[in-house]
Write an enzyme that holds these catalytic residues in place. Structure first.
Site, PDB file in Angstrom:
ATOM      1  NE  ARG A 119      -4.520  -1.894   2.080  1.00  0.00           N
ATOM      2  CZ  ARG A 119      -4.626  -3.148   2.686  1.00  0.00           C
ATOM      3  NH1 ARG A 119      -2.793  -3.487   3.684  1.00  0.00           N
ATOM      4  NH2 ARG A 119      -4.628  -4.415   2.945  1.00  0.00           N
ATOM      5  CE  LYS A 141      -1.449  13.269 -14.504  1.00  0.00           C
ATOM      6  NZ  LYS A 141      -1.847  13.558 -15.432  1.00  0.00           N
ATOM      7  CD  GLU A 183       7.299  15.879 -23.000  1.00  0.00           C
ATOM      8  OE1 GLU A 183       6.864  16.004 -22.700  1.00  0.00           O
ATOM      9  OE2 GLU A 183       6.633  14.527 -23.261  1.00  0.00           O
ATOM     10  CE  LYS A 224       5.159  16.415 -14.768  1.00  0.00           C
ATOM     11  NZ  LYS A 224       5.533  15.631 -15.310  1.00  0.00           N
ATOM     12  CD  GLU A 234      -4.042  15.843 -15.416  1.00  0.00           C
ATOM     13  OE1 GLU A 234      -5.442  15.375 -16.673  1.00  0.00           O
ATOM     14  OE2 GLU A 234      -3.107  15.712 -15.142  1.00  0.00           O
ATOM     15  NE  ARG A 242       0.492  16.204 -12.535  1.00  0.00           N
ATOM     16  CZ  ARG A 242       1.329  15.447 -11.900  1.00  0.00           C
ATOM     17  NH1 ARG A 242       0.523  15.671 -10.539  1.00  0.00           N
ATOM     18  NH2 ARG A 242       2.447  14.907 -12.563  1.00  0.00           N
ATOM     19  CG  ASN A 246      -2.137  15.895 -20.322  1.00  0.00           C
ATOM     20  OD1 ASN A 246      -0.825  15.314 -20.199  1.00  0.00           O
ATOM     21  ND2 ASN A 246      -2.593  15.944 -19.474  1.00  0.00           N
ATOM     22  CG  HIS A 249       1.327  14.572 -23.602  1.00  0.00           C
ATOM     23  ND1 HIS A 249       1.514  15.535 -24.296  1.00  0.00           N
ATOM     24  CD2 HIS A 249       2.279  13.895 -22.961  1.00  0.00           C
ATOM     25  CE1 HIS A 249       3.143  15.537 -23.713  1.00  0.00           C
ATOM     26  NE2 HIS A 249       3.424  14.684 -23.053  1.00  0.00           N
ATOM     27  CG  HIS A 253      -1.077   9.572 -24.727  1.00  0.00           C
ATOM     28  ND1 HIS A 253      -1.808  10.309 -23.288  1.00  0.00           N
ATOM     29  CD2 HIS A 253       0.038   9.821 -24.248  1.00  0.00           C
ATOM     30  CE1 HIS A 253      -1.154  10.206 -22.789  1.00  0.00           C
ATOM     31  NE2 HIS A 253       0.449   9.951 -23.066  1.00  0.00           N
ATOM     32  CG  HIS A 266       6.389  10.035 -24.780  1.00  0.00           C
ATOM     33  ND1 HIS A 266       4.509   9.268 -24.748  1.00  0.00           N
ATOM     34  CD2 HIS A 266       6.019  11.387 -24.129  1.00  0.00           C
ATOM     35  CE1 HIS A 266       3.472  10.923 -24.522  1.00  0.00           C
ATOM     36  NE2 HIS A 266       4.701  11.758 -23.744  1.00  0.00           N
TER      37      HIS A 266
END
Length: 364
Positions: A119, A141, A183, A224, A234, A242, A246, A249, A253, A266
């Site tokens: 956990r 993330k 990026e 960032k 987000e 946030r 993206n 993105h 994706h 990527h």
């Protein structure tokens, strides 16, 4: 030269240290934790281990490590299960720690494993690619991909530290470095026009040996960190927050999913996504302050694609968009631009405009 900044999240705040020849400090950190009775392990990218075996010999000699196959395919349920087993077999308890040594794939995988094992255990990011240094290693993330889409399963789990050793880039392939610049360009477009313009007028492209690379990475990490601090999970919706990170993105994706994970790096998919996002911005909002030629020129400097390598089916790309994480109540939200340096979230794009943006980069 070394730089340091902090991602300020209260009790979960952590430092980002950036510089050269930081491997020694990392080794000291491992030994200090072991001397205090904590058990540690690492996940190491396969290509990085092959390129810099001395790092594993000199830094990781006192802890077990699991070599992770390179490539997007390792962000999978199967590899996650192997990582859990590795942690259990290494008898990692809640005082233990996990090092993520690799690019975004290893970082995301290790972070999710750390978030879910017992956990939640401590983990530290040691990015070995430019893309991970400026983006994926910061912000917490974590996750894996499903056949239905990218990063659909994961967790927010902040690292305890990020160590950016520029010497780890010395064996990075040129294509991977260029992908990281995708990026960097994104950061300029979404919130730092001075950064974008400085890249345009720079006399020679950045490389792993550039004397001012440390400052560039610090600048991206600071952007960032500021966004993450204001909207960690987000939740800002159309206010941006946030989600602005993206930019490009949503398209990227979809490209990765339809083309097959690994067909594009990527950052290469992000480059095409930035072109799509700029053109969609022009269709939705006018985008009078946007100069498409500047973006295309800058992507060209770093040999980044501005259109699909091979045509992809339009229907497949549109379907991939529909399973994106940024769908809210059945409506897909895009990050768009008013001008370079000013991004915003919008759900105003209609199907025809989205199709036009896709077709402009070679979808059919």
């Amino acid at each position: 030269m070394e730089k340091s900044l902090t991602v300020s999240l209260g009790s979960r705040s952590y430092p980002i240290d950036i510089g050269r020849n930081l491997a020694g400090k990392l080794g000291e950190f491992i030994q200090m934790n072991i001397s205090e009775g904590r058990k540690g392990v690492a996940l190491v990218d396969e290509n990085f281990k092959a390129a810099q075996p001395e790092f594993c010999r000199n830094v990781l000699h006192s802890i077990p490590y699991l070599v992770v196959p390179s490539g997007e395919g390792s962000k999978s349920i199967e590899q996650l299960s192997k990582t859990w087993d590795f942690l259990a077999q290494s008898k990692i308890d809640r005082s233990g720690f996990l090092l993520a040594i690799g690019g975004g794939v290893v970082g995301d995988l290790a972070g999710f494993a750390a978030a879910s094992f017992l956990r939640g255990i401590s983990f530290h990011q040691v990015p070995t690619t430019l893309l991970a240094m400026v983006d994926s290693s910061v912000g917490g993330k974590t996750g894996i991909n499903l056949s239905s889409g990218k990063n659909l399963v994961g967790s927010f789990h902040q690292p305890d530290s990020v160590v950016v050793d520029l010497d780890l880039l010395k064996t990075l392939p040129n294509r991977e470095f260029s992908a990281g610049m995708g990026e960097v360009i994104k950061y300029g477009m979404l919130g730092d026009s001075q950064l974008f313009n400085s890249l345009l007028v720079r006399k020679s492209p950045f490389s792993p040996n550039s004397s001012d690379l440390c400052e560039l990475i610090e600048r991206c990490c600071a952007i960032k960190a500021k966004v993450v601090q204001s909207d960690e999970r987000e939740t800002s919706g159309l206010e941006g927050g946030r989600a602005l990170l993206n930019l490009g993105h949503t398209f990227a994706h979809a490209i990765e999913k339809v083309a097959g994970y690994g067909s594009y790096l990527h950052g290469e998919a992000v480059a095409i996504g930035l072109v799509c996002a700029l053109r969609l911005s022009q269709l939705v909002d006018g985008g009078e302050g946007l100069k498409e030629s500047s973006l295309l020129e800058l992507l060209g400097v770093y040999n980044l694609p501005v259109k699909l390598k091979e045509p992809l089916k339009l229907d497949d790309l549109v379907m991939a968009l529909e399973s994106d994480k940024k769908v809210d109540r059945g409506v897909l939200r895009f990050v768009l631009l008013r001008e370079v340096g000013e991004a915003f979230c919008s759900d105003d794009a209609n199907q025809d405009q989205i199709v036009t943006a896709w077709k402009s980069v070679g979808a059919n």
